[in-house]
Motif scaffolding. Structure first.
Motif, PDB file in Angstrom:
ATOM      1  N   UNK A 173     -10.110  -6.079  -2.449  1.00  0.00           N
ATOM      2  CA  UNK A 173      -8.749  -5.833  -2.943  1.00  0.00           C
ATOM      3  C   UNK A 173      -8.069  -4.846  -2.000  1.00  0.00           C
ATOM      4  N   UNK A 174      -7.628  -5.335  -0.863  1.00  0.00           N
ATOM      5  CA  UNK A 174      -7.053  -4.474   0.165  1.00  0.00           C
ATOM      6  C   UNK A 174      -5.567  -4.247  -0.065  1.00  0.00           C
ATOM      7  N   UNK A 175      -5.077  -3.172   0.518  1.00  0.00           N
ATOM      8  CA  UNK A 175      -3.676  -2.791   0.335  1.00  0.00           C
ATOM      9  C   UNK A 175      -2.963  -2.766   1.683  1.00  0.00           C
ATOM     10  N   UNK A 176      -1.706  -3.151   1.646  1.00  0.00           N
ATOM     11  CA  UNK A 176      -0.867  -3.217   2.845  1.00  0.00           C
ATOM     12  C   UNK A 176       0.458  -2.534   2.508  1.00  0.00           C
ATOM     13  N   UNK A 177       0.932  -1.670   3.362  1.00  0.00           N
ATOM     14  CA  UNK A 177       2.115  -0.873   3.023  1.00  0.00           C
ATOM     15  C   UNK A 177       3.203  -0.892   4.087  1.00  0.00           C
ATOM     16  N   UNK A 178       2.940  -1.474   5.236  1.00  0.00           N
ATOM     17  CA  UNK A 178       3.934  -1.540   6.310  1.00  0.00           C
ATOM     18  C   UNK A 178       4.477  -2.968   6.434  1.00  0.00           C
ATOM     19  N   UNK A 179       5.647  -3.144   7.056  1.00  0.00           N
ATOM     20  CA  UNK A 179       6.310  -4.454   7.070  1.00  0.00           C
ATOM     21  C   UNK A 179       5.515  -5.579   7.734  1.00  0.00           C
ATOM     22  N   UNK A 180       4.889  -5.299   8.880  1.00  0.00           N
ATOM     23  CA  UNK A 180       4.142  -6.342   9.598  1.00  0.00           C
ATOM     24  C   UNK A 180       2.654  -6.041   9.548  1.00  0.00           C
ATOM     25  N   UNK A 181       1.847  -7.063   9.579  1.00  0.00           N
ATOM     26  CA  UNK A 181       0.397  -6.863   9.602  1.00  0.00           C
ATOM     27  C   UNK A 181      -0.021  -6.026  10.808  1.00  0.00           C
ATOM     28  N   UNK A 182       0.583  -6.274  11.963  1.00  0.00           N
ATOM     29  CA  UNK A 182       0.231  -5.559  13.190  1.00  0.00           C
ATOM     30  C   UNK A 182       0.434  -4.055  13.066  1.00  0.00           C
ATOM     31  N   UNK A 183       1.348  -3.636  12.208  1.00  0.00           N
ATOM     32  CA  UNK A 183       1.655  -2.214  12.057  1.00  0.00           C
ATOM     33  C   UNK A 183       0.510  -1.420  11.431  1.00  0.00           C
ATOM     34  N   UNK A 184      -0.486  -2.091  10.894  1.00  0.00           N
ATOM     35  CA  UNK A 184      -1.600  -1.428  10.220  1.00  0.00           C
ATOM     36  C   UNK A 184      -2.771  -1.116  11.145  1.00  0.00           C
ATOM     37  N   UNK A 185      -2.656  -1.436  12.416  1.00  0.00           N
ATOM     38  CA  UNK A 185      -3.767  -1.277  13.355  1.00  0.00           C
ATOM     39  C   UNK A 185      -3.501  -0.139  14.335  1.00  0.00           C
ATOM     40  N   UNK A 186      -4.567   0.562  14.731  1.00  0.00           N
ATOM     41  CA  UNK A 186      -4.467   1.589  15.762  1.00  0.00           C
ATOM     42  C   UNK A 186      -4.456   0.964  17.150  1.00  0.00           C
ATOM     43  N   UNK A 187      -5.211  -0.115  17.317  1.00  0.00           N
ATOM     44  CA  UNK A 187      -5.337  -0.811  18.599  1.00  0.00           C
ATOM     45  C   UNK A 187      -4.880  -2.258  18.415  1.00  0.00           C
TER      46      UNK A 187
END
Length: 191
Positions: free
Chosen positions: A77-91
């Motif tokens: 049950x993961x959570x996402x809070x930024x507009x694009x999926x790519x925005x959730x990654x450091x690299x």
């Protein structure tokens, strides 16, 4: 090495358990036994008492942020809070997307536009992007088809082969070579 000297929560207890680099654990037990609870305690996401060490350094000698950078919890049950999926990654994860059977174009989409299985696999990549020492993967293959499950298990096996430590719960016996731990009556032990 991760060494759990003692871990106590209102519902579970674990004593004298070890996890070495390049080792994986399959956490077993009936529904409601506390498998997910244990993983969240190991990642210091819930209150607990006791003592754990990672590579000889106590959890209490580090800030919670320092510990959580090394011991990462990945939930179904993961959570996402930024507009694009790519925005959730450091690299940039584009080169790793194929390892779990995802098209890099999905990174430009909003998380709500992805299927639950796509989000689940992307959450695993997001957790691995943090370059953890220990990955606590809670049902990483739940609700995936056989092909996607095989890809995810291969990616987890690669993480372990590179020296990572993996503790996972699973709705069925994984094909990965893992050491079993079992939770019974609130106690965690070697199976």
């Amino acid at each position: 090495m991760l060494h759990i000297h003692s871990l106590q929560h209102a519902l579970i207890q674990a004593r004298d358990l070890h996890l070495d680099a390049g080792q994986g654990i399959h956490l077993q037990g009936p529904s409601g036994a506390g498998k997910s609870l244990l993983l969240r305690c190991l990642a210091d996401l819930l209150p607990w008492q006791g003592e754990m060490e990672l590579h000889g350094r106590s959890v209490w000698a580090q800030t919670p942020v320092q510990w959580r950078r090394q011991v990462v919890y990945c939930s179904t049950e993961n959570h996402w809070w930024l507009p694009r999926c790519a925005d959730h990654f450091l690299h940039d994860p584009r080169t790793d997307m194929d390892s779990v059977g995802l098209d890099p174009a999905l990174l430009e989409r909003a998380p709500a536009q992805l299927s639950s299985g796509q989000r689940q696999r992307l959450a695993l990549l997001r957790a691995l992007d943090r370059q953890p020492t220990v990955l606590c993967a809670d049902e990483p293959c739940a609700n995936l088809d056989d092909h996607s499950r095989a890809r995810v298990e291969a990616r987890l096996e690669a993480f372990v082969q590179r020296g990572g430590m993996l503790i996972l719960t699973h709705h069925q016996k994984p094909s990965l070579p893992l050491t079993p731990w079992r939770i019974e009556n609130g106690r965690v032990h070697h199976a």
